[in-house]
Design a protein around this motif. Structure first.
Motif, PDB file in Angstrom:
ATOM      1  N   THR A 140       0.828  -1.208   0.000  1.00  0.00           N
ATOM      2  CA  THR A 140       0.000   0.000   0.000  1.00  0.00           C
ATOM      3  C   THR A 140       0.860   1.255   0.000  1.00  0.00           C
ATOM      4  O   THR A 140       0.581   2.215  -0.732  1.00  0.00           O
ATOM      5  CB  THR A 140      -0.938   0.007   1.217  1.00  0.00           C
ATOM      6  OG1 THR A 140      -1.767  -1.160   1.199  1.00  0.00           O
ATOM      7  CG2 THR A 140      -1.815   1.250   1.219  1.00  0.00           C
ATOM      8  N   LEU A 141       1.905   1.269   0.800  1.00  0.00           N
ATOM      9  CA  LEU A 141       2.815   2.420   0.838  1.00  0.00           C
ATOM     10  C   LEU A 141       3.501   2.615  -0.517  1.00  0.00           C
ATOM     11  O   LEU A 141       3.688   3.756  -0.968  1.00  0.00           O
ATOM     12  CB  LEU A 141       3.854   2.233   1.939  1.00  0.00           C
ATOM     13  CG  LEU A 141       3.332   2.318   3.379  1.00  0.00           C
ATOM     14  CD1 LEU A 141       4.449   1.994   4.364  1.00  0.00           C
ATOM     15  CD2 LEU A 141       2.744   3.696   3.670  1.00  0.00           C
ATOM     16  N   PHE A 142       3.866   1.513  -1.167  1.00  0.00           N
ATOM     17  CA  PHE A 142       4.485   1.621  -2.491  1.00  0.00           C
ATOM     18  C   PHE A 142       3.530   2.262  -3.490  1.00  0.00           C
ATOM     19  O   PHE A 142       3.914   3.171  -4.239  1.00  0.00           O
ATOM     20  CB  PHE A 142       4.917   0.244  -2.990  1.00  0.00           C
ATOM     21  CG  PHE A 142       5.332   0.245  -4.439  1.00  0.00           C
ATOM     22  CD1 PHE A 142       6.557   0.771  -4.820  1.00  0.00           C
ATOM     23  CD2 PHE A 142       4.480  -0.246  -5.424  1.00  0.00           C
ATOM     24  CE1 PHE A 142       6.935   0.801  -6.157  1.00  0.00           C
ATOM     25  CE2 PHE A 142       4.844  -0.228  -6.753  1.00  0.00           C
ATOM     26  CZ  PHE A 142       6.077   0.300  -7.127  1.00  0.00           C
ATOM     27  N   VAL A 143       2.282   1.807  -3.508  1.00  0.00           N
ATOM     28  CA  VAL A 143       1.307   2.351  -4.456  1.00  0.00           C
ATOM     29  C   VAL A 143       1.025   3.819  -4.141  1.00  0.00           C
ATOM     30  O   VAL A 143       0.883   4.642  -5.064  1.00  0.00           O
ATOM     31  CB  VAL A 143       0.012   1.515  -4.442  1.00  0.00           C
ATOM     32  CG1 VAL A 143      -1.085   2.197  -5.262  1.00  0.00           C
ATOM     33  CG2 VAL A 143       0.277   0.123  -4.987  1.00  0.00           C
ATOM     34  N   CYS A 144       0.963   4.166  -2.866  1.00  0.00           N
ATOM     35  CA  CYS A 144       0.757   5.566  -2.491  1.00  0.00           C
ATOM     36  C   CYS A 144       1.914   6.454  -2.941  1.00  0.00           C
ATOM     37  O   CYS A 144       1.728   7.650  -3.202  1.00  0.00           O
ATOM     38  CB  CYS A 144       0.578   5.683  -0.978  1.00  0.00           C
ATOM     39  SG  CYS A 144      -0.995   5.038  -0.371  1.00  0.00           S
ATOM     40  N   THR A 145       3.095   5.879  -3.042  1.00  0.00           N
ATOM     41  CA  THR A 145       4.247   6.606  -3.580  1.00  0.00           C
ATOM     42  C   THR A 145       4.189   6.672  -5.098  1.00  0.00           C
ATOM     43  O   THR A 145       4.466   7.715  -5.705  1.00  0.00           O
ATOM     44  CB  THR A 145       5.558   5.922  -3.148  1.00  0.00           C
ATOM     45  OG1 THR A 145       5.622   5.873  -1.717  1.00  0.00           O
ATOM     46  CG2 THR A 145       6.769   6.665  -3.684  1.00  0.00           C
ATOM     47  N   LEU A 146       3.800   5.566  -5.706  1.00  0.00           N
ATOM     48  CA  LEU A 146       3.797   5.460  -7.169  1.00  0.00           C
ATOM     49  C   LEU A 146       2.785   6.392  -7.829  1.00  0.00           C
ATOM     50  O   LEU A 146       3.100   7.054  -8.828  1.00  0.00           O
ATOM     51  CB  LEU A 146       3.500   4.011  -7.556  1.00  0.00           C
ATOM     52  CG  LEU A 146       3.445   3.686  -9.053  1.00  0.00           C
ATOM     53  CD1 LEU A 146       4.849   3.632  -9.632  1.00  0.00           C
ATOM     54  CD2 LEU A 146       2.707   2.368  -9.285  1.00  0.00           C
ATOM     55  N   VAL A 147       1.577   6.441  -7.285  1.00  0.00           N
ATOM     56  CA  VAL A 147       0.476   7.133  -7.967  1.00  0.00           C
ATOM     57  C   VAL A 147       0.771   8.609  -8.228  1.00  0.00           C
ATOM     58  O   VAL A 147       0.650   9.068  -9.374  1.00  0.00           O
ATOM     59  CB  VAL A 147      -0.844   6.953  -7.193  1.00  0.00           C
ATOM     60  CG1 VAL A 147      -1.912   7.901  -7.721  1.00  0.00           C
ATOM     61  CG2 VAL A 147      -1.330   5.510  -7.310  1.00  0.00           C
TER      62      VAL A 147
END
Length: 209
Positions: free
Chosen positions: A23-30
Motif C-alpha cells: 500500500t505504501l508503495f502504491v501511495c508513492t507510485l500514484v
C-alpha cells in the motif's frame, strides 16, 4: 524480533506486513506517475491491477485477485521477457519495456516501473493463497469492454494505452480506428483472458473450497 513478528503477522491469509508495504508503495507510485505520465496512464491494465491489488490485499478478495491475474500475468510475462532480453543483449525483443531504457525518463521513475517484475509473481502467489474465483473471466471481460474504448477516447495516440491505436509505435492503418478497438475488445477476452482462465482453473484450487 518484534519487527519480524510484525512482518509475518496476518489477518487471515495474507501477511499484514505485505499489505502495508504494498500500500505504501502504491501511495508513492500514484502521484509520481500522475505527474510524469498523466492520469490516462492509469488505464493501462497493469496499472489498474496495481491499484486494484491494494483493495484485494486488504479485503483478501479472491475475485479481485483472480480478475487481475487473468488480466495481466500473460502480458507481464511478455514485459519481463522483453526487459531481461534487453538487459542481457542490448537489443529489444518486442519493445514492451523500451521506456525502461529511455534516458529522457528519470532513472528513479523508471526504477518504480520494476513493479512489473514483482506484480505477476505476487498475483500468482495470491491466487495460490486465496484460490481462483471462476467468475473472474466474466467480470474481467466486462472491465475490458469498458477500459478499452475509454483508453481510445481519453489517451494520447503517442502513448497508445492498451494498444488501442495499433500494435507497435505507429498507429495501424488497416482498419478504421473504432473497428480496431472493437477487435481488441474481442481479442483480449478470447486470446488472453480465456486461456489464462482455463489454465488457472486447472492448476489452482477454487476460491472458497
Amino acid at each position: 524480533m518484534a519487527a519480524a513478528r510484525f512482518l509475518t503477522s496476518c489477518s487471515a491469509v495474507i501477511p499484514l506486513g505485505l499489505k502495508i508495504i504494498y500500500t505504501l508503495f502504491v501511495c508513492t507510485l500514484v502521484p509520481i506517475y500522475w505527474r510524469q505520465y498523466g492520469p490516462a496512464n492509469f488505464l493501462w491494465f497493469s496499472d489498474i491491477a496495481s491499484l486494484v491489488l491494494v483493495a484485494a490485499l486488504w479485503l483478501e478478495n479472491a475475485l479481485l485477485v483472480s480478475m487481475m491475474a487473468i488480466s495481466v500475468v500473460f502480458f507481464e510475462a511478455l514485459w519481463n521477457i522483453d526487459f531481461f532480453f534487453r538487459l542481457a543483449t542490448g537489443k529489444s525483443f518486442i519493445g514492451l519495456s523500451a521506456y525502461m531504457f529511455d534516458p529522457k525518463i528519470p532513472s528513479f521513475i523508471r526504477s518504480l516501473s520494476c513493479f512489473h517484475i514483482i506484480l505477476p509473481v505476487l498475483l500468482l502467489w495470491l491466487v495460490h493463497r486465496l484460490g481462483y474465483d471462476h467468475r473472474a473471466f466474466v467480470w474481467q471481460t466486462i472491465v475490458a469492454l469498458v477500459v478499452l474504448p475509454l483508453s481510445y477516447l481519453v489517451s494520447d495516440p503517442q502513448e497508445n494505452v492498451n494498444w488501442v491505436y495499433g500494435f507497435g509505435q505507429n498507429p495501424q492503418r488497416i482498419l478504421p480506428a473504432p473497428l480496431f478497438v472493437i477487435l481488441l475488445m474481442l481479442l483480449f477476452p478470447l486470446l488472453a483472458y480465456l486461456p489464462a482462465h482455463v489454465l488457472f482453473t486447472k492448476i489452482f484450487r477454487a476460491a472458497g473450497s
